[in-house]
Scaffold this motif. Structure first.
Motif, PDB file in Angstrom:
ATOM      1  N   ARG A 203      44.405  59.424  30.818  1.00  0.00           N
ATOM      2  CA  ARG A 203      44.401  60.815  31.578  1.00  0.00           C
ATOM      3  C   ARG A 203      45.113  60.574  32.681  1.00  0.00           C
ATOM      4  NH1 ARG A 203      38.152  62.611  30.597  1.00  0.00           N
ATOM      5  NH2 ARG A 203      38.420  63.614  28.696  1.00  0.00           N
ATOM      6  N   HIS A 204      45.417  59.392  33.303  1.00  0.00           N
ATOM      7  CA  HIS A 204      46.219  59.460  34.571  1.00  0.00           C
ATOM      8  C   HIS A 204      47.838  59.061  34.048  1.00  0.00           C
ATOM      9  CE1 HIS A 204      42.247  58.420  35.981  1.00  0.00           C
ATOM     10  NE2 HIS A 204      42.899  59.060  37.277  1.00  0.00           N
ATOM     11  N   VAL A 205      48.044  59.073  32.796  1.00  0.00           N
ATOM     12  CA  VAL A 205      49.277  58.923  32.357  1.00  0.00           C
ATOM     13  C   VAL A 205      50.383  60.016  32.790  1.00  0.00           C
ATOM     14  CG1 VAL A 205      50.930  58.024  30.463  1.00  0.00           C
ATOM     15  CG2 VAL A 205      48.816  56.886  30.767  1.00  0.00           C
ATOM     16  N   PRO A 206      51.509  60.125  33.191  1.00  0.00           N
ATOM     17  CA  PRO A 206      52.214  61.409  33.283  1.00  0.00           C
ATOM     18  C   PRO A 206      52.519  61.891  31.869  1.00  0.00           C
ATOM     19  CG  PRO A 206      53.033  59.779  34.842  1.00  0.00           C
ATOM     20  CD  PRO A 206      52.045  59.209  33.979  1.00  0.00           C
ATOM     21  N   GLY A 207      52.192  63.358  31.867  1.00  0.00           N
ATOM     22  CA  GLY A 207      52.623  63.861  30.491  1.00  0.00           C
ATOM     23  C   GLY A 207      51.402  64.170  29.607  1.00  0.00           C
ATOM     24  N   VAL A 208      50.164  63.370  29.898  1.00  0.00           N
ATOM     25  CA  VAL A 208      49.043  63.689  28.987  1.00  0.00           C
ATOM     26  C   VAL A 208      48.390  64.762  29.591  1.00  0.00           C
ATOM     27  CG1 VAL A 208      46.983  62.731  28.207  1.00  0.00           C
ATOM     28  CG2 VAL A 208      49.301  61.164  28.443  1.00  0.00           C
ATOM     29  N   ILE A 209      47.941  65.828  28.832  1.00  0.00           N
ATOM     30  CA  ILE A 209      47.132  66.897  29.252  1.00  0.00           C
ATOM     31  C   ILE A 209      45.691  66.690  29.239  1.00  0.00           C
ATOM     32  CG2 ILE A 209      46.480  69.406  28.773  1.00  0.00           C
ATOM     33  CD1 ILE A 209      49.519  69.900  28.220  1.00  0.00           C
ATOM     34  N   ALA A 210      45.278  66.194  27.901  1.00  0.00           N
ATOM     35  CA  ALA A 210      43.755  66.071  27.545  1.00  0.00           C
ATOM     36  C   ALA A 210      43.674  64.878  26.284  1.00  0.00           C
ATOM     37  CB  ALA A 210      43.466  67.361  26.784  1.00  0.00           C
ATOM     38  N   ALA A 211      42.391  64.269  26.277  1.00  0.00           N
ATOM     39  CA  ALA A 211      42.048  63.378  25.466  1.00  0.00           C
ATOM     40  C   ALA A 211      40.789  63.697  24.691  1.00  0.00           C
ATOM     41  CB  ALA A 211      42.265  61.907  26.019  1.00  0.00           C
ATOM     42  N   THR A 212      40.557  63.194  23.605  1.00  0.00           N
ATOM     43  CA  THR A 212      39.069  63.478  22.935  1.00  0.00           C
ATOM     44  C   THR A 212      38.984  62.488  21.899  1.00  0.00           C
ATOM     45  OG1 THR A 212      37.764  64.810  21.746  1.00  0.00           O
ATOM     46  CG2 THR A 212      40.054  64.938  21.222  1.00  0.00           C
ATOM     47  N   ALA A 442      57.976  59.000  23.865  1.00  0.00           N
ATOM     48  CA  ALA A 442      58.211  58.013  25.372  1.00  0.00           C
ATOM     49  C   ALA A 442      56.866  57.982  26.027  1.00  0.00           C
ATOM     50  CB  ALA A 442      59.025  59.003  26.284  1.00  0.00           C
ATOM     51  N   ILE A 443      55.881  59.221  25.999  1.00  0.00           N
ATOM     52  CA  ILE A 443      54.741  59.075  26.571  1.00  0.00           C
ATOM     53  C   ILE A 443      53.818  58.143  25.700  1.00  0.00           C
ATOM     54  CG2 ILE A 443      52.719  60.508  27.149  1.00  0.00           C
ATOM     55  CD1 ILE A 443      54.513  62.940  27.187  1.00  0.00           C
ATOM     56  N   CYS A 444      53.987  58.028  24.628  1.00  0.00           N
ATOM     57  CA  CYS A 444      53.196  57.067  23.921  1.00  0.00           C
ATOM     58  C   CYS A 444      53.502  55.398  24.297  1.00  0.00           C
ATOM     59  CB  CYS A 444      53.305  56.979  22.397  1.00  0.00           C
ATOM     60  SG  CYS A 444      52.219  58.452  21.543  1.00  0.00           S
ATOM     61  N   ALA A 445      54.787  55.517  24.607  1.00  0.00           N
ATOM     62  CA  ALA A 445      55.139  53.930  25.015  1.00  0.00           C
ATOM     63  C   ALA A 445      54.471  53.776  26.465  1.00  0.00           C
ATOM     64  CB  ALA A 445      56.693  54.037  25.094  1.00  0.00           C
ATOM     65  N   ASP A 446      54.441  54.819  27.371  1.00  0.00           N
ATOM     66  CA  ASP A 446      54.008  54.802  28.838  1.00  0.00           C
ATOM     67  C   ASP A 446      52.439  54.566  28.622  1.00  0.00           C
ATOM     68  OD1 ASP A 446      56.347  55.260  29.709  1.00  0.00           O
ATOM     69  OD2 ASP A 446      56.023  57.348  30.166  1.00  0.00           O
ATOM     70  N   ILE A 447      51.730  54.900  27.626  1.00  0.00           N
ATOM     71  CA  ILE A 447      50.231  54.695  27.399  1.00  0.00           C
ATOM     72  C   ILE A 447      49.944  53.211  27.072  1.00  0.00           C
ATOM     73  CG2 ILE A 447      48.399  55.278  26.007  1.00  0.00           C
ATOM     74  CD1 ILE A 447      49.326  58.220  25.777  1.00  0.00           C
ATOM     75  N   LEU A 448      50.894  52.683  25.908  1.00  0.00           N
ATOM     76  CA  LEU A 448      50.773  51.285  25.682  1.00  0.00           C
ATOM     77  C   LEU A 448      50.996  50.321  26.813  1.00  0.00           C
ATOM     78  CD1 LEU A 448      52.365  51.154  22.026  1.00  0.00           C
ATOM     79  CD2 LEU A 448      50.003  50.859  22.738  1.00  0.00           C
ATOM     80  N   ALA A 449      51.869  50.622  27.589  1.00  0.00           N
ATOM     81  CA  ALA A 449      52.099  50.131  28.804  1.00  0.00           C
ATOM     82  C   ALA A 449      50.912  49.955  29.763  1.00  0.00           C
ATOM     83  CB  ALA A 449      53.589  50.506  29.733  1.00  0.00           C
TER      84      ALA A 449
END
Length: 612
Positions: A203-212, A442-449
């Motif tokens: 949830r702290h990754v830029p570009g992510v709005i929500a997670a479930t 690109a956002i998924c790559a940031d999440i993996l990082a």
């Protein structure tokens, strides 16, 4: 007069243009990646706007550096865009990056040619005189009008076809993304019990709005009438609505009934007793008032007759009765204590959400019972593994607008899925919603990082539906090629118009050349005429296609929703596609002028004046 191109000027100008283009491209990519992150997430057209600006800067530079029209230098400078994108993708050309290459090259190339042409014309450059003569030659004639109409119809056909294809693609994308997450995070292995901590990091990754969190598996579902194979998904109703559009797709019931299935009976009673607009009750139960004309039957309090009248006994029987001693007086006997009636224990069934088409297949309604069976079980019986089976109660019906989801998907709560599959606190994955759908990779790559990679991995919405969208893109490209061929056919109208104009103006061409006009000047005269025909036809075609698309958007073409799952023909007008169509049409029109213009430039003055 126009200066001549030399190898020295050509080489220096080309190298300078390529270097400036590469520098601007790298600077634009850096701004988009670092400094313009928030703007990039809200605008998909921003990279193309940057490329158009770069084309304008390079065109201005080339126009001031040389005294001739920098056509070939501009083409080579724009090719730097393609080379840079190929290096970024490790020289792997696929269907996705091919379209990106074509669009970005066309945007940069068109902007560069436009500004360099304006500068060249403003500085003289040997175009004023050809432009003046060409406009005098180009008067309204029927064959000119036919050529303009041919280009306009070809461009309008491209606009309408691509807009309708884009509308279908966008409608399908909205339905798929509305039902599924923009991306998912999963873990290799079976133990994913640390998911609350992972969600907090994501949830702290830029570009992510929500997670479930969710649980996903395949099961069999059956009713009293039918059976079907479905995908069961365990969700958190409180957070699932922030990632998908499940709340908006509910047709019957509610997600609250999925959490509290004990409220289903109250919901059904309320639904049956809803007051109709005319004041009648919705229930079919009819209350019949007592009929006052019919008398009530009287019930006598005392029986008729005595014992002697009812039972006639013989004398021996009477003597026997008299000889029986009376029962002893035991006093007042207390009444027996009532038995404590234990209420019947009824096992409360969990709720389940089914699709609209699955409801038709199973022939069930809200409140009915269905059975879910999973062949994956650790319990062993006499004949082998025993399938897990459990009964659920239909708590609601959803409709996404796609048959595959409405017929093959069911939802239960996360706790119900964990209990059914004996998973404990483990889940299958985490669904994510992004601020910009096109930046999912690109956002998924940031999440993996952030998660340090292994054992976690991510999948985007496009990767989960790659075959479907690849087929749509192939169909769109195929339709685009067919319509481009139609535009090529219209280019033959320009060729025939110019050839007839050349033969008609043989005498005038001979006089111009005898007065000192060079072959280049004569060639520019007829090239300008063809370009003007192409520009007018392209503009009219864009307006015509835009008008047809507006009519389809406002009034629409009615479709059968039972077959197509949409009521109107979807139309999506994209400014980038309009620019691409206009650029291709202008390029085709420009190429069509080369042969007639060269034929006119090679005319010998003596040949034109021989018979006069």
């Amino acid at each position: 007069m126009e200066k001549r191109r030399t190898w020295t000027s050509f080489g220096l100008t080309t190298l300078c243009g390529m270097a400036v283009t590469l520098g601007l491209l790298l600077a634009g990519e850096h701004l988009l990646r670092v400094g313009w992150q928030d703007v990039r997430s809200t605008s998909d057209s921003l990279p193309y706007i940057f490329l158009a600006g770069e084309g304008l800067i390079v065109g201005c530079m080339l126009g001031f550096l040389v005294g001739y029209y920098p056509s070939l230098e501009g083409l080579l400078s724009s090719l730097v865009i393609i080379v840079r994108l190929l290096i970024r993708d490790d020289f792997q050309i696929s269907l996705d990056n091919f379209v990106e290459l074509l669009l970005k090259f066309e945007v940069h190339f068109a902007a560069l040619y436009l500004v360099s042409f304006i500068l060249f014309l403003a500085r003289g450059g040997g175009l004023y005189y050809p432009f003046f003569v060409g406009m005098r030659y180009l008067r309204f004639k029927m064959i000119t009008a036919i050529s303009v109409a041919g280009v306009a119809l070809g461009v309008a056909a491209m606009v309408v076809v691509l807009s309708v294809m884009s509308g279908f693609e966008m409608d399908l994308k909205q339905k798929i993304v509305g039902t599924n997450a923009h991306g998912i995070v999963q873990k290799r292995g079976l133990d994913f019990s640390e998911w609350p901590m992972v969600i907090e990091k994501i949830r702290h990754v830029p570009g992510v709005i929500a997670a479930t969190p969710f649980i996903y598996n395949e099961v069999m579902i059956s009713s009293e009438y039918n059976i079907s194979g479905v995908f069961i998904k365990g969700i958190e109703p409180e957070t699932a609505g922030t990632v998908t559009n499940l709340h908006d797709s509910v047709e019957e019931g509610s997600l609250d009934l999925l959490i509290h299935p004990e409220k289903i009976d109250a919901y059904l009673d309320k639904k049956r007793n809803v007051t109709r607009p005319n004041g009648d009750l919705g229930s079919k139960t009819k209350v019949i008032p007592p009929n006052p004309a019919k008398p009530k039957a009287k019930v006598d309090s005392e029986p008729k007759g005595t014992i002697e009248e009812k039972v006639k006994l013989g004398e021996g029987a009477l003597e026997l009765i008299d000889s029986v001693p009376p029962p002893p007086d035991l006093g007042e006997v207390p009444p027996p204590e009532p038995f404590a009636i234990q209420p019947k224990k009824v096992k409360r069934l969990r709720g389940i959400f089914i699709g609209k088409e699955l409801k038709k297949i199973l022939k069930v309604r809200v409140g009915d019972q269905v059975n879910v069976v999973s062949p994956l079980s650790e319990e062993l019986g006499p004949t082998g593994p025993v399938p897990m089976a459990r009964s659920f109660r239909v708590a609601g019906v959803f409709a996404t607008g796609m048959y595959e989801y409405d017929a093959k998907s069911v939802y239960v709560t996360l706790e119900a899925a964990q209990d059914f599959f004996n998973m404990g606190d483990t889940i299958t994955g985490i669904g994510l919603k992004f601020h910009n759908l096109d930046q999912a990779k690109a956002i998924c790559a940031d999440i993996l990082a952030v998660l340090d990679g292994y054992p976690f991995f991510t999948r985007t919405w496009y990767q989960m539906n790659k075959n479907l969208f690849t087929a749509l893109k192939m169909e769109k490209i195929g339709m685009f090629i067919l319509v481009v061929i139609v535009t090529l056919v219209s280019a033959f109208g320009i060729i025939s118009t110019l050839i007839m104009l050349v033969w008609e103006k043989i005498k005038e061409i001979a006089i111009l050349k005898s007065m000192g006009s060079t072959g280049d000047v004569v060639m520019k005269i007829f090239m300008i005429e063809g370009i003007v025909i192409g520009m007018v036809g392209t503009g009219m075609g864009l307006l015509l296609g835009w008008g047809v698309c507006l009519l389809l958007q406002n009034y629409g073409l009615q479709l059968d929703p039972e077959v197509y799952y949409i009521q109107d023909l979807p139309v999506n007008m994209d400014a980038l596609e309009f620019m691409l169509i206009a650029g291709i049409a202008l390029h085709i029109s420009f190429i069509a002028t080369i042969y007639p213009s060269r034929r006119a430039s090679r005319l010998i003055p003596a040949e034109g004046l021989k018979y006069d």
